[in-house]
Write a protein that holds these residues in place. Structure first.
Motif, PDB file in Angstrom:
ATOM      1  N   GLN A  24       0.845  -1.193   0.000  1.00  0.00           N
ATOM      2  CA  GLN A  24       0.000   0.000   0.000  1.00  0.00           C
ATOM      3  C   GLN A  24       0.880   1.243   0.000  1.00  0.00           C
ATOM      4  O   GLN A  24       1.985   1.231   0.522  1.00  0.00           O
ATOM      5  CB  GLN A  24      -0.909   0.026   1.226  1.00  0.00           C
ATOM      6  CG  GLN A  24      -2.002  -0.978   1.145  1.00  0.00           C
ATOM      7  CD  GLN A  24      -3.226  -0.597   1.946  1.00  0.00           C
ATOM      8  OE1 GLN A  24      -4.040  -1.455   2.137  1.00  0.00           O
ATOM      9  NE2 GLN A  24      -3.393   0.615   2.390  1.00  0.00           N
ATOM     10  N   GLY A  26       0.071   4.927   1.301  1.00  0.00           N
ATOM     11  CA  GLY A  26      -0.987   5.636   2.003  1.00  0.00           C
ATOM     12  C   GLY A  26      -2.180   4.710   2.140  1.00  0.00           C
ATOM     13  O   GLY A  26      -2.051   3.587   2.617  1.00  0.00           O
ATOM     14  N   GLU A  27      -3.330   5.153   1.685  1.00  0.00           N
ATOM     15  CA  GLU A  27      -4.554   4.353   1.758  1.00  0.00           C
ATOM     16  C   GLU A  27      -4.810   3.531   0.502  1.00  0.00           C
ATOM     17  O   GLU A  27      -5.771   2.772   0.440  1.00  0.00           O
ATOM     18  CB  GLU A  27      -5.757   5.283   2.012  1.00  0.00           C
ATOM     19  CG  GLU A  27      -5.675   6.043   3.321  1.00  0.00           C
ATOM     20  CD  GLU A  27      -5.748   5.114   4.524  1.00  0.00           C
ATOM     21  OE1 GLU A  27      -6.571   4.184   4.516  1.00  0.00           O
ATOM     22  OE2 GLU A  27      -4.956   5.322   5.460  1.00  0.00           O
ATOM     23  N   ARG A  28      -3.963   3.689  -0.509  1.00  0.00           N
ATOM     24  CA  ARG A  28      -4.215   3.023  -1.797  1.00  0.00           C
ATOM     25  C   ARG A  28      -3.391   1.740  -1.937  1.00  0.00           C
ATOM     26  O   ARG A  28      -2.236   1.689  -1.524  1.00  0.00           O
ATOM     27  CB  ARG A  28      -3.872   3.954  -2.944  1.00  0.00           C
ATOM     28  CG  ARG A  28      -4.815   5.132  -3.063  1.00  0.00           C
ATOM     29  CD  ARG A  28      -4.715   5.697  -4.467  1.00  0.00           C
ATOM     30  NE  ARG A  28      -5.543   6.859  -4.622  1.00  0.00           N
ATOM     31  CZ  ARG A  28      -6.714   6.848  -5.231  1.00  0.00           C
ATOM     32  NH1 ARG A  28      -7.188   5.740  -5.729  1.00  0.00           N
ATOM     33  NH2 ARG A  28      -7.418   7.953  -5.358  1.00  0.00           N
ATOM     34  N   PRO A  29      -3.981   0.720  -2.590  1.00  0.00           N
ATOM     35  CA  PRO A  29      -3.213  -0.487  -2.887  1.00  0.00           C
ATOM     36  C   PRO A  29      -2.170  -0.197  -3.961  1.00  0.00           C
ATOM     37  O   PRO A  29      -2.356   0.688  -4.810  1.00  0.00           O
ATOM     38  CB  PRO A  29      -4.269  -1.475  -3.390  1.00  0.00           C
ATOM     39  CG  PRO A  29      -5.409  -0.642  -3.841  1.00  0.00           C
ATOM     40  CD  PRO A  29      -5.362   0.636  -3.048  1.00  0.00           C
ATOM     41  N   GLN A  76      -8.541  -2.503  -5.665  1.00  0.00           N
ATOM     42  CA  GLN A  76      -7.790  -3.705  -5.313  1.00  0.00           C
ATOM     43  C   GLN A  76      -7.132  -4.321  -6.543  1.00  0.00           C
ATOM     44  O   GLN A  76      -7.737  -4.371  -7.612  1.00  0.00           O
ATOM     45  CB  GLN A  76      -8.706  -4.724  -4.637  1.00  0.00           C
ATOM     46  CG  GLN A  76      -9.139  -4.302  -3.250  1.00  0.00           C
ATOM     47  CD  GLN A  76      -7.942  -4.056  -2.337  1.00  0.00           C
ATOM     48  OE1 GLN A  76      -7.026  -4.868  -2.239  1.00  0.00           O
ATOM     49  NE2 GLN A  76      -7.937  -2.906  -1.686  1.00  0.00           N
TER      50      GLN A  76
END
Length: 93
Positions: A24, A26-29, A76
């Motif tokens: 990841q 930050g908050e992103r995959p 995802q």
């Protein structure tokens, strides 16, 4: 380490690669591929965007710790290890 294919061929937009790491940013995959034509941001050059296994690539950057190319995704990552990839040609040029 990712094989950076864009150094030798900046015109290829469609390719297949293997996901070798899922992580990841930050908050992103994000994923690391065994090989890539996606150019990461750096030296004033904007990063490429495109698709990776049907998921939009929203950012490409180099991880400082080991130089791996991180492909940050809008959702995802695909479940398969081998993925079809497409660089957004219009954005690159």
């Amino acid at each position: 380490m990712t094989e950076r294919l864009y150094y030798d061929d900046s015109h290829t937009t469609d390719f297949t690669a293997r996901i070798v790491e899922r992580t990841q940013v930050g908050e992103r995959p994000a994923v690391v591929l065994d090989r890539t034509y996606f150019y990461p941001a750096g030296g004033g050059q904007p990063h490429d965007t495109g698709m990776l296994g049907g998921v939009p690539v929203v950012e490409v950057l180099t991880r400082e710790a080991d130089g791996a190319v991180l492909h940050v995704l809008a959702g995802q990552p695909p479940g398969a290890d081998d993925v079809a990839c497409r660089v957004d040609w219009a954005r690159r040029f």
